[in-house]
Write a protein that holds these residues in place. Structure first.
Motif, PDB file in Angstrom:
ATOM      1  N   UNK A  48       0.817  -1.214   0.000  1.00 18.42           N
ATOM      2  CA  UNK A  48       0.000   0.000   0.000  1.00 18.42           C
ATOM      3  C   UNK A  48       0.851   1.264   0.000  1.00 18.42           C
ATOM      4  N   UNK A  49       1.980   1.209   0.708  1.00 18.90           N
ATOM      5  CA  UNK A  49       2.885   2.361   0.722  1.00 18.90           C
ATOM      6  C   UNK A  49       3.418   2.638  -0.686  1.00 18.90           C
ATOM      7  N   UNK A  50       3.764   1.590  -1.395  1.00 15.73           N
ATOM      8  CA  UNK A  50       4.251   1.745  -2.764  1.00 15.73           C
ATOM      9  C   UNK A  50       3.138   2.303  -3.656  1.00 15.73           C
ATOM     10  N   UNK A  51       1.925   1.807  -3.476  1.00 14.31           N
ATOM     11  CA  UNK A  51       0.789   2.301  -4.243  1.00 14.31           C
ATOM     12  C   UNK A  51       0.549   3.788  -3.975  1.00 14.31           C
ATOM     13  N   UNK A  52       0.595   4.196  -2.710  1.00 17.78           N
ATOM     14  CA  UNK A  52       0.411   5.610  -2.367  1.00 17.78           C
ATOM     15  C   UNK A  52       1.510   6.473  -2.981  1.00 17.78           C
ATOM     16  N   UNK A  53       2.739   5.954  -2.971  1.00 12.50           N
ATOM     17  CA  UNK A  53       3.855   6.691  -3.572  1.00 12.50           C
ATOM     18  C   UNK A  53       3.636   6.875  -5.074  1.00 12.50           C
ATOM     19  N   UNK A  54       3.227   5.816  -5.759  1.00 14.39           N
ATOM     20  CA  UNK A  54       2.990   5.885  -7.198  1.00 14.39           C
ATOM     21  C   UNK A  54       1.889   6.901  -7.512  1.00 14.39           C
ATOM     22  N   UNK A  55       0.841   6.897  -6.690  1.00 15.92           N
ATOM     23  CA  UNK A  55      -0.288   7.807  -6.912  1.00 15.92           C
ATOM     24  C   UNK A  55      -0.025   9.203  -6.356  1.00 15.92           C
ATOM     25  N   UNK A  56       1.126   9.378  -5.696  1.00 15.03           N
ATOM     26  CA  UNK A  56       1.488  10.647  -5.079  1.00 15.03           C
ATOM     27  C   UNK A  56       0.413  11.128  -4.105  1.00 15.03           C
ATOM     28  N   UNK A  89     -17.162   5.419  -4.777  1.00 14.66           N
ATOM     29  CA  UNK A  89     -18.588   5.440  -4.495  1.00 14.66           C
ATOM     30  C   UNK A  89     -18.998   4.136  -3.827  1.00 14.66           C
ATOM     31  N   UNK A  90     -19.659   4.240  -2.701  1.00 17.60           N
ATOM     32  CA  UNK A  90     -20.117   3.084  -1.917  1.00 17.60           C
ATOM     33  C   UNK A  90     -18.976   2.121  -1.568  1.00 17.60           C
ATOM     34  N   UNK A  91     -17.744   2.637  -1.476  1.00 14.09           N
ATOM     35  CA  UNK A  91     -16.613   1.815  -1.064  1.00 14.09           C
ATOM     36  C   UNK A  91     -16.106   0.852  -2.121  1.00 14.09           C
ATOM     37  N   UNK A  92     -16.513   1.037  -3.369  1.00 13.78           N
ATOM     38  CA  UNK A  92     -16.127   0.096  -4.427  1.00 13.78           C
ATOM     39  C   UNK A  92     -14.621   0.064  -4.653  1.00 13.78           C
ATOM     40  N   UNK A  93     -13.983   1.228  -4.669  1.00 12.60           N
ATOM     41  CA  UNK A  93     -12.535   1.269  -4.876  1.00 12.60           C
ATOM     42  C   UNK A  93     -11.826   0.660  -3.666  1.00 12.60           C
ATOM     43  N   UNK A  94     -12.332   0.946  -2.480  1.00 21.29           N
ATOM     44  CA  UNK A  94     -11.770   0.376  -1.250  1.00 21.29           C
ATOM     45  C   UNK A  94     -11.815  -1.153  -1.296  1.00 21.29           C
ATOM     46  N   UNK A  95     -12.956  -1.708  -1.715  1.00 25.12           N
ATOM     47  CA  UNK A  95     -13.080  -3.172  -1.814  1.00 25.12           C
ATOM     48  C   UNK A  95     -12.066  -3.730  -2.811  1.00 25.12           C
ATOM     49  N   UNK A  96     -11.897  -3.051  -3.942  1.00 23.15           N
ATOM     50  CA  UNK A  96     -10.944  -3.504  -4.960  1.00 23.15           C
ATOM     51  C   UNK A  96      -9.517  -3.434  -4.421  1.00 23.15           C
ATOM     52  N   UNK A  97      -9.180  -2.343  -3.725  1.00 23.39           N
ATOM     53  CA  UNK A  97      -7.841  -2.219  -3.131  1.00 23.39           C
ATOM     54  C   UNK A  97      -7.604  -3.293  -2.080  1.00 23.39           C
ATOM     55  N   UNK A  98      -8.632  -3.604  -1.318  1.00 22.08           N
ATOM     56  CA  UNK A  98      -8.500  -4.662  -0.313  1.00 22.08           C
ATOM     57  C   UNK A  98      -8.186  -5.990  -0.995  1.00 22.08           C
ATOM     58  N   UNK A  99      -8.885  -6.299  -2.077  1.00 24.90           N
ATOM     59  CA  UNK A  99      -8.633  -7.551  -2.794  1.00 24.90           C
ATOM     60  C   UNK A  99      -7.237  -7.573  -3.409  1.00 24.90           C
ATOM     61  N   UNK A 100      -6.805  -6.455  -3.986  1.00 29.13           N
ATOM     62  CA  UNK A 100      -5.453  -6.386  -4.545  1.00 29.13           C
ATOM     63  C   UNK A 100      -4.404  -6.564  -3.446  1.00 29.13           C
ATOM     64  N   UNK A 101      -4.659  -5.980  -2.293  1.00 30.92           N
ATOM     65  CA  UNK A 101      -3.727  -6.113  -1.172  1.00 30.92           C
ATOM     66  C   UNK A 101      -3.681  -7.557  -0.700  1.00 30.92           C
ATOM     67  N   UNK A 102      -4.835  -8.200  -0.636  1.00 28.89           N
ATOM     68  CA  UNK A 102      -4.871  -9.619  -0.256  1.00 28.89           C
ATOM     69  C   UNK A 102      -4.095 -10.469  -1.271  1.00 28.89           C
ATOM     70  N   UNK A 103      -4.220 -10.145  -2.555  1.00 25.92           N
ATOM     71  CA  UNK A 103      -3.470 -10.873  -3.582  1.00 25.92           C
ATOM     72  C   UNK A 103      -1.965 -10.655  -3.425  1.00 25.92           C
ATOM     73  N   UNK A 104      -1.572  -9.450  -3.062  1.00 25.47           N
ATOM     74  CA  UNK A 104      -0.159  -9.158  -2.820  1.00 25.47           C
ATOM     75  C   UNK A 104       0.369 -10.006  -1.666  1.00 25.47           C
ATOM     76  N   UNK A 105      -0.428 -10.121  -0.608  1.00 24.27           N
ATOM     77  CA  UNK A 105      -0.034 -10.946   0.542  1.00 24.27           C
ATOM     78  C   UNK A 105       0.039 -12.408   0.132  1.00 24.27           C
TER      79      UNK A 105
END
Length: 188
Positions: A48-56, A89-105
């Motif tokens: 997530x830190x790397x993702x935040x850095x990329x997105x500035x 909207x309605x947490x859709x991006x959050x849910x997607x980020x959670x799944x991507x983070x789980x895949x990273x783990x």
């Protein structure tokens, strides 16, 4: 050394200590489970830190292990809505980020993760809203005696509603499949 670097170094030492402790005694599965959850948290935080850095995007990452799950929070002191775009909207991006983070783990540890990601307290705010939805549905069921079907929601949100309905003394079941999976609240 920054506070975050110090925290990561301390976290690494704790994980190393727990790994040694769990290899010393094979009958201590709890220590290895805690170590695994802390490792999950570290991998997720790095991703997530790397993702935040990329997105500035500025944000602080907090890791907490409780109730057999890793909870990752991204928060900011900045009053701008820089993190709102990560919720969507309605947490859709959050849910997607959670799944991507789980895949990273999963990729890094070869273990499936049940980690929960929250951004700027969205999940806590949503939990209050879900509690109200459960209370309203329970009141309607008690008033009419008829079952009430709720809108589709994620598994995590359904769990919150199931718990709230049970606390109110009623019964709830999940029905449907995929994105249409929803809860039906009834008296029995």
């Amino acid at each position: 050394m920054s506070a975050e670097s110090t925290e990561n170094a301390l976290s690494d030492e704790i994980i190393d200590d727990q790994d040694e402790a769990s290899t010393d005694t094979d009958d201590n599965p709890k220590g290895s489970a805690a170590s695994r959850l802390e490792e999950e948290g570290d991998v997720a935080a790095d991703y997530l830190e790397e993702l935040l850095d990329i997105a500035d995007i500025d944000g602080d990452i907090d890791i907490e292990v409780r109730n057999g799950r890793t909870y990752i929070s991204i928060v900011t002191e900045d009053e701008t809505d820089s993190l709102d775009s990560l919720v969507g909207e309605d947490g859709e991006v959050l849910e997607a980020l959670q799944e991507l983070t789980r895949l990273s783990v999963l990729s890094a540890t070869e273990n499936r993760s049940r980690l929960v990601l929250d951004i700027n307290g969205y999940r806590q705010e949503r939990a209050g809203h879900l509690q109200k939805i459960a209370e309203d549905a329970a009141a309607k069921v008690k008033e009419t005696g008829e079952a009430v079907a709720l809108e589709p929601m994620s598994a995590y949100e359904r769990k919150i509603v199931h718990d709230a309905v049970a606390d109110l003394g009623l019964v709830s079941e999940s029905e449907g499949e995929g994105a249409g999976r929803h809860i039906v609240v009834s008296a029995d």
